[in-house]
Design a protein around this motif. Structure first.
Motif, PDB file in Angstrom:
ATOM      1  N   UNK A 360      15.261  15.091  70.671  1.00  0.00           N
ATOM      2  CA  UNK A 360      14.013  15.841  70.814  1.00  0.00           C
ATOM      3  C   UNK A 360      13.667  16.020  72.285  1.00  0.00           C
ATOM      4  N   UNK A 364      13.209  19.619  73.874  1.00  0.00           N
ATOM      5  CA  UNK A 364      11.971  20.029  74.549  1.00  0.00           C
ATOM      6  C   UNK A 364      12.264  20.603  75.932  1.00  0.00           C
ATOM      7  N   UNK A 367      13.870  24.002  75.614  1.00  0.00           N
ATOM      8  CA  UNK A 367      12.885  24.998  75.163  1.00  0.00           C
ATOM      9  C   UNK A 367      12.033  25.478  76.335  1.00  0.00           C
ATOM     10  N   UNK A 368      11.566  24.540  77.141  1.00  0.00           N
ATOM     11  CA  UNK A 368      10.719  24.907  78.279  1.00  0.00           C
ATOM     12  C   UNK A 368      11.520  25.711  79.306  1.00  0.00           C
TER      13      UNK A 368
ATOM     14  N   UNK B 213       5.079  25.233  76.161  1.00  0.00           N
ATOM     15  CA  UNK B 213       6.443  24.730  76.403  1.00  0.00           C
ATOM     16  C   UNK B 213       6.542  24.036  77.750  1.00  0.00           C
ATOM     17  N   UNK B 214       7.154  22.873  77.746  1.00  0.00           N
ATOM     18  CA  UNK B 214       7.347  22.120  78.974  1.00  0.00           C
ATOM     19  C   UNK B 214       6.194  21.185  79.282  1.00  0.00           C
ATOM     20  N   UNK B 215       5.065  21.403  78.631  1.00  0.00           N
ATOM     21  CA  UNK B 215       3.876  20.586  78.890  1.00  0.00           C
ATOM     22  C   UNK B 215       3.504  19.780  77.648  1.00  0.00           C
ATOM     23  N   UNK B 217       4.723  18.998  73.447  1.00  0.00           N
ATOM     24  CA  UNK B 217       5.827  19.060  72.496  1.00  0.00           C
ATOM     25  C   UNK B 217       5.263  18.793  71.098  1.00  0.00           C
TER      26      UNK B 217
END
Lengths: 383, 432
Positions: A360, A364, A367-368, B213-215, B217
């Motif tokens: 995960x 994550x 994804x970012x 996203x990125x901050x 989840x």
């Protein structure tokens, strides 16, 4: 990997773009050619397991030859990076005891050299200053330069792909199961780094990298994964000789095509994103290397290839959207850090040893990063 | 009641523009708070079949967040997040971006200013597009802050918020029979998306997830259908998957003094400097053991709940809304058994009240072919300890426990409403 023809946006650049760049003429003579002209000098590089001694810290702008000698015990690589790890030149796959040369044309600016013993990580770095006038490039020139930069990258990868695939095929033909297993993820690294180029040749990609069940009716299951299955599932590779031959032929064919292909900037941007999609859909899920579970090698290679494509566009992006560049840099760094936790020796932890929480975390970060990289194409298209 | 005005006013398309049949009557019905009551299974028997689901817009701004006393919509997408950055500014940027997107989507607009189809052909659209042509559908988006946002599970004050954590915001205590899955419990943040069209609720969550996203989840999420409580007097009491009317005695929007007493945080309460006008949200995913329930007798079912299955009347009474009489006797025994759910959960015996806003769920089947179904219980209260916790402690002997399992649990502090165009979710907490 992928099914043929699912990415129609990736067509040979010359058919699409207005860019006309003569690239390939310079690539005939020397071992690893990056720049073109006769070098002004030869700079010795002593690459060890723990050291990377470059015999110069300040050089004038122009074409230089780096002569890299591997004095260590592990296979190494040598890179010249501009800001943001934009690859100006690199030589891959230098075996212990060997010397290889790299020709690279460097405009004035601040650079870093790096040796990568074991071919992983950030490498052993040193600063390199190139003096002289630095020309301000126009946007069009920056974008044209991106294509040249990336093609140089592709050619460095295809050279290593050819050699490593040959070594892998040799081990398979010799019945050396352990040797072949060790070489399998390494050879694939060079493949996975340049997949956006490979996928342009829709017929060859599935022959080289198709997974079991992806074949059309009547088509044989060939390529890396066919041999992977034999290596890990039964350990019996006695019947794999013809598949090794075929893999080597198909790789040679695609390498010849890839070396002649230029991606336009939009293809580069989309390719960078596509490589991250490969990570998200094939590597994090463990689908790619379902027998060997060496998915993290491919993950790392996709990530490096994506970064190489973005960095080729960097001079343009820094002018056009510096905030996006900063965000992408940060997210590449975060993803590398996330992945870096699973390094094991010169390789990676196997996919089936990762916990759901660890996957995960990787998911994550990809994804970012993908959200950021997906915005590059529009910035390029807006020029 | 903000009808989205002209398309392009804020640069995006209004999804509703295409729907000519949506008249002013929509807004009028909503203003009366009655829209939710016009629809649903209660009217399905009338064979009209053409009454459209409530499709207008619920105002995004106000003293309280929408989605609490708003007439309960029919669909839910609830999502809990972990914050994956330690950078307070990054988190604030996401909260601001979420507020703007929520402002737009609850008005029936695209999530971003470019919209699903009006941006650069080379850029990913800033709206995912599955709500094109769909009306606002009474979408509400309600945000909450979990205890771990203030102090992480391992005791770290990541965002400088530890000192601002209200005393009432802490993990719920364990209860007998809990079978909680940590992976689908808790969370640093939550968003409750409710709408009368499931696609509108899913669209909202999907776009907010993208923006984060990125901050942040996604930690877990839950889809729900068929509201299991009414939150206004005009709404017909719905049935849960056990077939019983549920939420007859719920706190209702028409009872402002009850809401002030039991639901809204008061300025004098702990954390009232930023949380006044807000509320605490408790979620429990309650798996219903459908097969044993379905094979139990009608009498057993009614004795377990304490109401008649058909009318919803308390046992011993005639109508659904007749007062529960715990002294009424039938055949020598109490009409409402002392182990029944109604007996133990009723405000008279629980000594408190909560505003329930749960939804049914069916997550397919489990590996044994049994329905993985139940109620995603949601309750709002002024203090979890004197709200849900007090009620739940009282349910220790509940006969219903034989047929249910609590499989996930979470608690969040929901800040007050967004006041105006410059306000954003959590401003008083982060900027105050």
């Amino acid at each position: 990997m992928s099914l043929p023809d699912h990415r129609p946006a990736l067509l040979p650049a010359l058919a699409l773009a207005g860019l006309t760049i003569a690239l390939t003429a310079a690539c005939g003579g020397s071992d690893e050619t990056a720049g073109g002209e006769t070098p002004a000098d030869t700079i010795a590089v002593a690459a060890g397991d723990d050291a990377c001694e470059v015999d110069a810290t300040e050089i004038p702008a122009g074409t230089h030859e780096f002569e890299v000698t591997n004095e260590g015990s592990r296979v190494t690589e040598f890179y010249v990076y501009a800001e943001g790890d934009r690859v100006m030149g690199e030589v891959e796959n230098i075996a212990p005891g060997l010397t290889r040369s790299l020709l690279v044309e460097l405009p004035a600016g601040e650079y870093e050299t790096a040796c990568k013993p074991g071919m992983v990580g950030d490498g052993i770095r040193s600063p390199l200053t190139v003096t002289g006038e630095s020309a301000q490039l126009s946007e069009d020139e920056s974008l044209a330069g991106a294509a040249v930069d990336y093609q140089r990258y592709v050619q460095s990868q295809t050279a290593a792909l050819t050699e490593r695939t040959a070594a892998f095929a040799d081990a398979v033909r010799a019945g050396d199961v352990e040797g072949a297993k060790a070489l399998y993820p390494v050879a694939r690294t060079y493949w996975e780094r340049i997949e956006p180029v490979a996928e342009i040749f829709g017929d060859l990609d599935p022959l080289i990298d198709g997974r079991e069940g992806d074949q059309e009716e009547g088509q044989d299951f060939t390529g890396f994964h066919r041999i992977e299955k034999a290596l890990w599932e039964t350990g019996d590779i006695s019947g794999m000789g013809p598949y090794a031959d075929r893999l080597q032929q198909d790789v040679a064919e695609i390498v010849a095509l890839a070396d002649e292909t230029t991606l336009d900037p939009l293809q580069l941007a989309n390719g960078a994103k596509a490589l991250l999609d490969e990570v998200a859909t094939g590597k994090i899920t463990g689908e790619e290397d379902r027998y060997s579970h060496t998915d993290l090698w491919d993950f790392a290679a996709n990530l490096e290839g994506s970064q190489a494509a973005v960095q080729a566009l960097r001079p343009y992006l820094e002018e056009a959207d510096p905030e996006l560049v900063a965000e992408i840099d940060e997210r590449f760094a975060e993803t590398e850090a996330e992945l870096g936790q699973y390094r094991a020796g010169d390789g990676w932890v196997l996919h089936d040893q990762l916990t759901q929480d660890q996957l995960k975390g990787l998911s994550d970060s990809i994804t970012a990063l993908t959200e950021s990289v997906s915005r590059v194409a529009a910035v390029v298209a807006d020029r | 009641m903000s009808e989205p005005t002209t398309a392009g006013e804020q640069g995006g398309l209004s999804r509703r523009r295409v729907l000519g049949w949506l008249g002013a009557g929509t807004a009028g019905a909503l203003a009366g708070g009655a829209a939710g009551g016009l629809i649903g299974r209660a009217t399905a028997d009338d064979a009209t079949g053409t009454v459209p689901a409530a499709h207008g817009a619920v105002p995004f701004t106000g003293a309280h967040q929408a989605g609490i006393v708003t007439p309960a919509q029919d669909r839910l997408h609830f999502v809990a997040f972990d914050v994956v950055t330690d950078d307070r500014e990054e988190l604030v940027e996401v909260l601001k971006a979420w507020t703007e997107a929520a402002r737009r989507m609850t008005a029936g607009r695209d999530a971003g200013p470019e919209g699903a189809v009006a941006g650069s052909p080379h850029a990913p659209p800033d709206d995912t597009g599955e709500a094109i042509d769909l009306p606002p559908s009474e979408l509400t988006l309600t945000i909450g802050f979990g205890p771990t946002l203030f102090t992480s599970a391992d005791g770290v004050d990541r965002f400088g918020l530890a000192a601002r954590r209200p005393a009432h915001l802490s993990e719920l205590p364990p209860f007998p029979g809990d079978q909680l899955d940590p992976a689908t419990s808790g969370g640093d943040l939550c968003i409750q998306a409710c709408a009368n069209d499931p696609q509108v609720a899913v669209h909202a969550v999907r776009n907010l997830v993208r923006l984060g996203a990125g901050v942040v989840s996604v930690r877990w999420s839950q889809l729900g259908f068929g509201r299991t409580s009414s939150t206004t007097a005009d709404q017909v009491t719905p049935r849960n998957l056990f077939g019983f009317k549920d939420g007859t005695n719920n706190l209702k929007a028409e009872d402002p003094s009850g809401l002030d007493r039991f639901v809204w945080v008061d300025p004098a309460d702990s954390g009232g400097d930023w949380l006044a006008g807000g509320s605490y949200l408790v979620t429990r995913r309650i798996r219903m053991l459908i097969e044993p329930w379905d094979t139990s007798s009608l009498r057993e079912q009614e004795q377990t709940i304490g109401r008649a299955k058909g009318s919803g009347a308390p046992l011993g009474q005639r109508g659904e809304f007749d007062a529960v009489d715990f002294t009424a006797r039938v055949d020598g025994g109490f009409a409402v058994p002392e182990t029944s759910h109604v007996f133990l959960a009723h405000p008279t015996n629980a000594g408190t009240a909560i505003l329930r806003r749960g939804y049914s769920f069916v997550d397919g089947s489990d590996g044994l072919g049994r329905l993985d179904a139940g109620m995603f219980f949601i309750a709002f209260q002024r203090d979890p300890e004197t709200g849900f916790v007090q009620v739940q402690r009282n349910l220790r002997a509940d006969a219903l426990n034989e047929y249910i399992r609590h499989t996930s649990s979470a608690v969040f502090a929901c800040p007050p409403g967004v006041r105006d165009d410059g306000d954003w979710w959590g401003r008083a907490l982060f900027a105050g």
